[in-house]
Write a protein that holds these residues in place. Structure first.
Motif, short mmCIF file in Angstrom:
data_model
loop_
_atom_site.label_atom_id
_atom_site.label_comp_id
_atom_site.label_asym_id
_atom_site.label_seq_id
_atom_site.Cartn_x
_atom_site.Cartn_y
_atom_site.Cartn_z
N SER A 46 0.88 -1.17 0.00
CA SER A 46 0.00 0.00 0.00
C SER A 46 0.91 1.22 0.00
O SER A 46 1.72 1.39 0.92
CB SER A 46 -0.91 0.02 1.23
OG SER A 46 -1.75 1.16 1.21
N VAL A 47 0.82 2.04 -1.04
CA VAL A 47 1.77 3.11 -1.27
C VAL A 47 1.11 4.46 -0.99
O VAL A 47 0.02 4.75 -1.49
CB VAL A 47 2.31 3.06 -2.71
CG1 VAL A 47 3.29 4.19 -2.98
CG2 VAL A 47 3.00 1.71 -2.95
N PRO A 242 -9.37 1.04 -4.01
CA PRO A 242 -10.06 2.18 -4.61
C PRO A 242 -9.12 3.35 -4.86
O PRO A 242 -8.16 3.59 -4.12
CB PRO A 242 -11.10 2.54 -3.54
CG PRO A 242 -10.49 2.10 -2.25
CD PRO A 242 -9.66 0.88 -2.58
N VAL A 243 -9.40 4.09 -5.93
CA VAL A 243 -8.62 5.26 -6.32
C VAL A 243 -9.58 6.33 -6.81
O VAL A 243 -10.46 6.05 -7.64
CB VAL A 243 -7.61 4.91 -7.44
CG1 VAL A 243 -6.86 6.17 -7.89
CG2 VAL A 243 -6.63 3.85 -6.97
N LEU A 244 -9.42 7.56 -6.34
CA LEU A 244 -10.22 8.67 -6.83
C LEU A 244 -9.62 9.22 -8.11
O LEU A 244 -8.40 9.27 -8.28
CB LEU A 244 -10.29 9.79 -5.79
CG LEU A 244 -11.00 9.46 -4.47
CD1 LEU A 244 -10.98 10.69 -3.57
CD2 LEU A 244 -12.43 8.99 -4.71
N ALA A 245 -10.49 9.64 -9.03
CA ALA A 245 -10.04 10.22 -10.29
C ALA A 245 -11.06 11.25 -10.74
O ALA A 245 -12.12 11.43 -10.12
CB ALA A 245 -9.87 9.13 -11.35
N VAL A 246 -10.75 11.94 -11.83
CA VAL A 246 -11.64 12.95 -12.40
C VAL A 246 -11.76 12.66 -13.89
O VAL A 246 -10.76 12.37 -14.57
CB VAL A 246 -11.09 14.38 -12.17
CG1 VAL A 246 -12.00 15.41 -12.83
CG2 VAL A 246 -10.95 14.66 -10.68
N VAL A 302 -2.47 1.22 -6.44
CA VAL A 302 -2.22 2.16 -7.54
C VAL A 302 -1.92 3.54 -6.98
O VAL A 302 -2.65 4.05 -6.11
CB VAL A 302 -3.42 2.21 -8.50
CG1 VAL A 302 -3.22 3.30 -9.55
CG2 VAL A 302 -3.61 0.85 -9.18
N ALA A 303 -0.85 4.14 -7.45
CA ALA A 303 -0.48 5.52 -7.11
C ALA A 303 -0.55 6.36 -8.37
O ALA A 303 0.04 5.99 -9.40
CB ALA A 303 0.92 5.56 -6.51
N LEU A 310 1.23 4.32 -11.33
CA LEU A 310 2.03 3.16 -11.00
C LEU A 310 1.15 2.11 -10.34
O LEU A 310 0.31 2.44 -9.49
CB LEU A 310 3.18 3.53 -10.06
CG LEU A 310 4.25 4.47 -10.61
CD1 LEU A 310 5.25 4.83 -9.52
CD2 LEU A 310 4.97 3.82 -11.79
N LEU A 311 1.33 0.87 -10.73
CA LEU A 311 0.61 -0.26 -10.17
C LEU A 311 1.60 -1.17 -9.47
O LEU A 311 2.68 -1.47 -10.00
CB LEU A 311 -0.10 -1.04 -11.28
CG LEU A 311 -0.66 -2.42 -10.92
CD1 LEU A 311 -1.88 -2.29 -10.02
CD2 LEU A 311 -0.99 -3.21 -12.18
#
Length: 344
Positions: A46-47, A242-246, A302-303, A310-311
């Motif tokens: 977890s990054v 989970p990852v937030l995006a726009v 994912v960062a 990056l995965l």
């Protein structure tokens, strides 16, 4: 997702991911392995961005690990009994030096601390983790010394679709309004796993969302099947990240990466997403990583940085005898991304 092209799955920054190449990885790591620790079997990364500024790359990686007890050598098949931290100045080339930040102390943990999900909350780092009795939370002002909650923040639910199964593999994200959303794995009868969802205003008290899983195996959900053959996620889905995006038009997106398994035991990394922060998840029909891999990738993290993502995935070190221990491999999207030089 409302039929909008802006929600197409995947897109260049969301995946597919290619394996990172040797010239893109420093600290004497061998690509694509960003972490290869055959002493403690560090895995399940977890990054976390160290300064909260996505334009800078310095990151802390929190990994589950197995420490040998009483002088015995650690067993790569044993449940993790520690969470360790390795820093990476370039966001991917993790230092050899590490610090152990969490070990089991409480009876409900059952000797296990696993599957870290770390995030920045104000000036602190919050570390969610899986244990024998549920999902715990430890908090730190410096990312080194952590104080844990005395009881799980998400325990088994006997009354719902989970049927008392112990929730594990948490993936937690903080929404723009300050509330929290957690996705977690639930293993049902026969060993098949699904992904549940919970919400919280403060990150401490959680309420489950919906009367069923947020993401079920593709054959059960009736989605995600390619035109020919069975779904790549038809047997199990787990390890949500989970990852937030726009979106391209400025609308919020919530992406959930996950480990997928088909009925033949083949594993890959899948992606589901929704426009906004609520509602059903729409899954991509093909994996974003590991479709042709024999190394059983799982546990994605994912960062996201300006221009690339990056995965990190846990997978077997190799296919030969003696290479079944876990390593962490790194990937990048889009495939033609030019990463800054590795450090050191």
């Amino acid at each position: 997702m409302d039929g909008s092209d802006e929600g197409s799955l995947p897109n260049a920054h969301a995946g597919p991911f290619r394996e990172i190449e040797q010239e893109e990885l420093g600290n004497a790591r061998t690509a694509p392995r960003a972490m290869d620790d055959d002493d403690r079997f560090a895995r399940d990364a977890s990054v976390v961005d160290l300064d909260g500024d996505p334009s800078t790359l310095a990151a802390a990686g929190f990994f589950a690990a197995t420490l040998g007890l009483g002088g015995a050598a650690p067993d790569p098949l044993a449940p993790p009994n520690a969470i360790v931290r390795h820093d990476a100045a370039d966001g991917r080339s993790f230092a050899r030096a590490s610090a152990t930040v969490l070990t089991p102390e409480l009876p409900w943990e059952g000797g296990v601390v696993a599957a870290p999900s770390a995030l920045r909350v104000g000036g602190e780092i919050w570390l969610y983790y899986a244990a024998e009795g549920g999902i715990g939370l430890a908090r730190s002002a410096d990312g080194a010394g952590f104080a844990r909650e005395p009881a799980p923040v998400l325990a088994p639910d006997d009354g719902g679709w989970e049927r008392g199964a112990v929730p594990g593999s948490p993936g937690v994200v903080r929404l723009p309004d300050g509330s929290f959303r957690m996705f977690y794995a639930v293993t049902g009868d026969g060993g098949a796993s699904s992904v549940g969802e919970a919400r919280s205003d403060d990150g401490l008290v959680w309420e489950r969302v919906g009367s069923g899983p947020a993401l079920a195996p593709g054959s059960l959900a009736g989605a995600g099947a390619p035109e020919e053959g069975e779904p790549f996620d038809g047997a199990a889905v787990s390890d949500p990240a989970p990852v937030l995006a726009v979106s391209a038009t400025g609308r919020p997106l919530l992406r959930v990466y996950y480990a997928a398994r088909d009925s033949h035991g083949r594993s890959a990394i899948g992606l589901a997403a929704r426009l906004g922060h609520d509602g059903p998840l729409q899954r991509a029909v093909a994996p974003v990583f590991g479709a042709s891999s024999a190394l059983s990738p799982r546990a994605p993290s994912v960062a996201v940085y300006p221009g690339f993502s990056l995965l990190f995935v846990t997978q077997a070190a190799g296919t030969r005898d003696g290479q079944g221990y876990p390593v962490v491999a790194a990937g990048v999207a889009p495939a033609d991304a030019a990463l800054p030089p590795p450090t050191p």
